[in-house]
Motif scaffolding. Structure first.
Motif, PDB file in Angstrom:
ATOM      1  N   THR A   1     -13.870  70.337 -57.970  1.00  0.00           N
ATOM      2  CA  THR A   1     -14.650  70.654 -59.171  1.00  0.00           C
ATOM      3  C   THR A   1     -14.741  72.161 -59.366  1.00  0.00           C
ATOM      4  O   THR A   1     -14.658  72.653 -60.499  1.00  0.00           O
ATOM      5  N   GLN A   2     -14.920  72.878 -58.259  1.00  0.00           N
ATOM      6  CA  GLN A   2     -15.024  74.340 -58.359  1.00  0.00           C
ATOM      7  C   GLN A   2     -13.748  74.936 -58.945  1.00  0.00           C
ATOM      8  O   GLN A   2     -13.797  75.864 -59.751  1.00  0.00           O
ATOM      9  N   VAL A   3     -12.620  74.423 -58.526  1.00  0.00           N
ATOM     10  CA  VAL A   3     -11.349  74.931 -59.061  1.00  0.00           C
ATOM     11  C   VAL A   3     -11.231  74.590 -60.537  1.00  0.00           C
ATOM     12  O   VAL A   3     -10.840  75.420 -61.352  1.00  0.00           O
TER      13      VAL A   3
ATOM     14  N   LEU B   1      -0.392  84.618 -63.523  1.00  0.00           N
ATOM     15  CA  LEU B   1       0.951  84.065 -63.401  1.00  0.00           C
ATOM     16  C   LEU B   1       0.969  83.076 -62.239  1.00  0.00           C
ATOM     17  O   LEU B   1       0.504  83.389 -61.143  1.00  0.00           O
ATOM     18  N   ASP B   2       1.451  81.899 -62.455  1.00  0.00           N
ATOM     19  CA  ASP B   2       1.619  80.893 -61.400  1.00  0.00           C
ATOM     20  C   ASP B   2       0.306  80.273 -60.914  1.00  0.00           C
ATOM     21  O   ASP B   2       0.321  79.310 -60.174  1.00  0.00           O
ATOM     22  N   SER B   3      -0.826  80.847 -61.305  1.00  0.00           N
ATOM     23  CA  SER B   3      -2.064  80.362 -60.718  1.00  0.00           C
ATOM     24  C   SER B   3      -2.420  78.974 -61.240  1.00  0.00           C
ATOM     25  O   SER B   3      -2.912  78.136 -60.504  1.00  0.00           O
ATOM     26  N   GLU B   4      -2.132  78.753 -62.535  1.00  0.00           N
ATOM     27  CA  GLU B   4      -2.512  77.448 -63.106  1.00  0.00           C
ATOM     28  C   GLU B   4      -1.738  76.327 -62.430  1.00  0.00           C
ATOM     29  O   GLU B   4      -2.284  75.276 -62.141  1.00  0.00           O
ATOM     30  N   ARG B   5      -0.447  76.629 -62.158  1.00  0.00           N
ATOM     31  CA  ARG B   5       0.378  75.640 -61.472  1.00  0.00           C
ATOM     32  C   ARG B   5      -0.208  75.355 -60.076  1.00  0.00           C
ATOM     33  O   ARG B   5      -0.366  74.219 -59.662  1.00  0.00           O
ATOM     34  N   THR B   6      -0.590  76.431 -59.370  1.00  0.00           N
ATOM     35  CA  THR B   6      -1.134  76.274 -58.021  1.00  0.00           C
ATOM     36  C   THR B   6      -2.487  75.571 -58.064  1.00  0.00           C
ATOM     37  O   THR B   6      -2.786  74.757 -57.190  1.00  0.00           O
ATOM     38  N   GLU B   7      -3.274  75.903 -59.096  1.00  0.00           N
ATOM     39  CA  GLU B   7      -4.585  75.239 -59.215  1.00  0.00           C
ATOM     40  C   GLU B   7      -4.414  73.735 -59.404  1.00  0.00           C
ATOM     41  O   GLU B   7      -5.113  72.940 -58.795  1.00  0.00           O
ATOM     42  N   ALA B   8      -3.446  73.368 -60.259  1.00  0.00           N
ATOM     43  CA  ALA B   8      -3.179  71.941 -60.493  1.00  0.00           C
ATOM     44  C   ALA B   8      -2.703  71.288 -59.195  1.00  0.00           C
ATOM     45  O   ALA B   8      -3.102  70.156 -58.874  1.00  0.00           O
ATOM     46  N   GLN B   9      -1.883  72.030 -58.450  1.00  0.00           N
ATOM     47  CA  GLN B   9      -1.400  71.518 -57.151  1.00  0.00           C
ATOM     48  C   GLN B   9      -2.569  71.275 -56.206  1.00  0.00           C
ATOM     49  O   GLN B   9      -2.619  70.285 -55.481  1.00  0.00           O
TER      50      GLN B   9
ATOM     51  N   VAL C   1      -5.726  70.653 -57.024  1.00  0.00           N
ATOM     52  CA  VAL C   1      -6.498  69.481 -57.468  1.00  0.00           C
ATOM     53  C   VAL C   1      -5.799  68.204 -57.002  1.00  0.00           C
ATOM     54  O   VAL C   1      -6.436  67.288 -56.464  1.00  0.00           O
ATOM     55  N   ARG C   2      -4.465  68.176 -57.179  1.00  0.00           N
ATOM     56  CA  ARG C   2      -3.706  66.977 -56.759  1.00  0.00           C
ATOM     57  C   ARG C   2      -3.826  66.762 -55.241  1.00  0.00           C
ATOM     58  O   ARG C   2      -4.051  65.659 -54.767  1.00  0.00           O
TER      59      ARG C   2
ATOM     60  N   ALA D   1      -2.904  68.865 -44.321  1.00  0.00           N
ATOM     61  CA  ALA D   1      -2.033  70.019 -44.046  1.00  0.00           C
ATOM     62  C   ALA D   1      -1.471  70.575 -45.343  1.00  0.00           C
ATOM     63  O   ALA D   1      -1.378  71.798 -45.529  1.00  0.00           O
ATOM     64  N   LEU D   2      -1.124  69.679 -46.270  1.00  0.00           N
ATOM     65  CA  LEU D   2      -0.623  70.111 -47.577  1.00  0.00           C
ATOM     66  C   LEU D   2      -1.715  70.882 -48.323  1.00  0.00           C
ATOM     67  O   LEU D   2      -1.467  71.951 -48.901  1.00  0.00           O
ATOM     68  N   LEU D   3      -2.924  70.327 -48.271  1.00  0.00           N
ATOM     69  CA  LEU D   3      -4.056  70.981 -48.930  1.00  0.00           C
ATOM     70  C   LEU D   3      -4.268  72.388 -48.361  1.00  0.00           C
ATOM     71  O   LEU D   3      -4.538  73.340 -49.089  1.00  0.00           O
ATOM     72  N   GLN D   4      -4.103  72.492 -47.066  1.00  0.00           N
ATOM     73  CA  GLN D   4      -4.305  73.785 -46.401  1.00  0.00           C
ATOM     74  C   GLN D   4      -3.306  74.835 -46.903  1.00  0.00           C
ATOM     75  O   GLN D   4      -3.680  75.972 -47.211  1.00  0.00           O
TER      76      GLN D   4
END
Lengths: 343, 235
Positions: A147-149, A162-170, A172-173, A206-209
């Motif tokens: 939620t914070q993200v 740049l690239d942050s929105e993609r990483t943010e979506a990643q 959340v997933r 680990a992926l989340l990390q």
């Protein structure tokens, strides 16, 4: 009283050197005693003692320059600029430090999720501790981070970069995946068939990390304290330092002109190797006079410079050793000795 | 500068950088207030960085953070990965002792600061035994070179010259007995002095080249970055 104080100071000086002296000369094991067992801790303590004096430097700077400003003495504006630069960079560094600490704490928290899952499962196996509220707490925490993200309200939110929105979506997933896997682990633990589900959960965490690390790095680099810190470093500190040292090149050349004239045998001996070393370092251009110069330069540095400096070093090292013993045993006349100072 | 936006933070970075270089180089004409101001600014910035660096890299992460228990991040259920280690409280002893430095500000109790200064001097002396010997031993063993290298006349000559320079320079600093005029020691020390002059010359040349490299780097910055950034103002 003064004599007692001097003895006390000499005692502390002796104690200060004693451990490091013995640590070097004694073997690692004497019978059952391992002498350097706490060497790391003792070294840390000694460094801590020295570090406590940092504030003293700051106090002195403020005393010297503060008085000059308050009394409007000559050069007060320079002192003002010095203190302004100092205060500004200190504030920036503190803000940057705070941000960097928050970042490393959050990353550690996410890294600890895997450790937490392992511990919950282990404690359930060994002590029958209820896993459900503990795994629910993990799912809740993952939900909060997600939620914070989404609301751009934490260190994990990078703004519109740049690239942050993609990483943010990643992120959340990944958080959703980790929460879902944890939920499945709860069910699997209930059925007592959890080996595979636990592995999947740990993989998700680990992926989340790794996504968290990426997001935190982006966030940190974009933070105002970091950007302004870089601005001061690249815009002031580096150019001022380089210019200050390169300024010396002019003075060295001017000094060389005065001292290298062929006025004595020593001046000639000084000048010839200096010229060879300088010309031998030039890779191309009009001053590239002879292709063998780099080799001659190397020979000079290896077979003239090295032994001469080595002989000087040996002499000074032995003198340094003698001086160390005198300081250690308080045989050296010292400004610390209050009796001598009074005389 | 291609791709550099006017009045952006990067533009100001380059603009200020060039301005700083000009201020420092203005000293070449004569000592002036412009130079003085930037010199003091450099001292202020350097002091702040030097103060914060050990705090960031050592004092906080290695001492204060574990001492305050802030290196332990709680798990989601509020438990901690490991219990607080009470041994960290021992950090208070060296920290308290180090705080005695501040008594130097009190004329009456300044002797307390001398305890910790004396202790630090003692530590320095104790560490220097190890430091000097560790640094000296490899150089000493390397100095015992074979004077005759089988199959390499050049290497043999180089080694002989190496030992010759080492011994003659040694002899220059050897004052343990009286030197007779025109004696071997006087001649040897004269040669040692000449060798040292050659060595200082080579060192001097290397130093000039290092400074020149800095100067060239600054000039490159001024020509390739600063001037194009500045010229954006009237373009």
């Amino acid at each position: 009283m003064t004599r007692l104080r001097n003895k006390l100071i000499a005692f502390f000086t002796f104690i200060g050197g004693l451990y490091f002296f013995l640590e070097y000369i004694l073997p690692a094991h004497i019978g059952g005693l391992e002498f350097g067992k706490y060497h790391e801790q003792i070294s840390l303590a000694v460094q801590l003692i020295g570090l406590m004096a940092i504030g003293l430097g700051l106090i002195n700077i403020f005393r010297v320059h503060g008085v000059r400003i308050l009394k409007l003495q000559g050069g007060w504006f320079n002192s003002f600029v010095l203190l302004l630069g100092l205060a500004f960079v200190l504030v920036l560094q503190l803000l940057d430090f705070r941000r960097s600490e928050q970042r490393s704490d959050l990353l550690l928290e996410v890294k600890n999720f895997s450790l937490f899952v392992n511990r919950v499962v282990l404690e359930y196996e060994q002590k029958q501790i209820d896993y459900r509220p503990r795994l629910d707490a993990l799912i809740d925490r993952l939900g909060v981070l997600k939620t914070q993200v989404k609301n751009s309200s934490s260190l994990l939110a990078t703004g519109k970069q740049l690239d942050s929105e993609r990483t943010e979506a990643q992120f959340v997933r990944s958080a959703e995946g980790a929460a879902s896997a944890t939920e499945q682990l709860k069910g699997a633990l209930w059925q007592n068939n959890y080996r595979e589900t636990k592995k999947i959960t740990l993989d998700q965490l680990a992926l989340l990390q790794s996504v968290t690390q990426e997001l935190l790095d982006l966030n940190y680099e974009a933070s105002p304290a970091r950007r302004w810190g870089n601005f001061v470093f690249n815009g002031f500190f580096t150019p001022l330092g380089s210019a200050m040292f390169s300024l010396l090149a002019f003075y060295i050349v001017s000094a060389a002109y005065r001292s290298f004239r062929f006025r004595s045998w020593e001046a000639v001996v000084l000048m010839i190797p200096a010229l060879i070393v300088m010309l031998g370092q030039i890779p191309h251009g009009p001053l590239y006079v002879y292709s063998g110069l780099p080799e001659i330069r190397r020979w000079l540095l290896e077979y003239l410079n090295t032994p001469a400096f080595r002989a000087i070093f040996f002499g000074s090292a032995i003198a340094g050793l003698a001086m160390s013993i005198r300081i250690w045993l308080s045989l050296e006349k010292s400004p610390l000795n209050t009796e001598e100072t009074k005389q | 500068m291609i791709g550099l936006e006017l009045f952006s933070l990067q533009w100001f970075e380059i603009f200020c950088g060039g301005f700083c270089v000009l201020a420092i180089f203005s000293f070449l004409a004569k000592e002036n207030p412009f130079y003085r101001i930037f010199e003091h600014l450099f001292i202020g910035i350097s002091a702040a960085i030097l103060i914060m660096e050990p705090i960031r890299t050592f004092l906080w992460p290695q001492a204060l953070k574990p001492l305050l228990g802030m290196d332990r991040i709680p798990f989601p259920d509020g438990t901690y990965p490991e219990p607080y280690a009470m041994s960290y409280l021992l950090f208070l002893v060296p920290m308290g002792f180090g705080l005695l430095y501040y008594f130097i500000l009190s004329p009456r109790h300044s002797w307390l600061a001398q305890l910790v200064i004396g202790f630090s001097l003692g530590v320095g002396a104790g560490l220097s035994f190890k430091g000097i010997i560790v640094e000296m031993t490899p150089q000493l063993t390397d100095s015992f070179r074979p004077l005759y290298v089988v199959g390499s006349f050049g290497e043999s000559l180089n080694n002989i010259f190496f030992i010759f320079v080492l011994l003659t320079v040694f002899s220059y600093f050897f004052f343990s007995f009286k030197r007779s005029p025109n004696g071997l020691m006087v001649k040897s020390s004269w040669i040692g002095r000449t060798m040292m002059m050659g060595c200082f010359g080579a060192f001097f040349g290397a130093t000039i080249m290092a400074r020149m490299a800095l100067l060239v780097e600054r000039l490159q910055f001024m020509i390739a970055q600063w001037w194009p950034a500045l010229s954006q103002l009237w373009r």
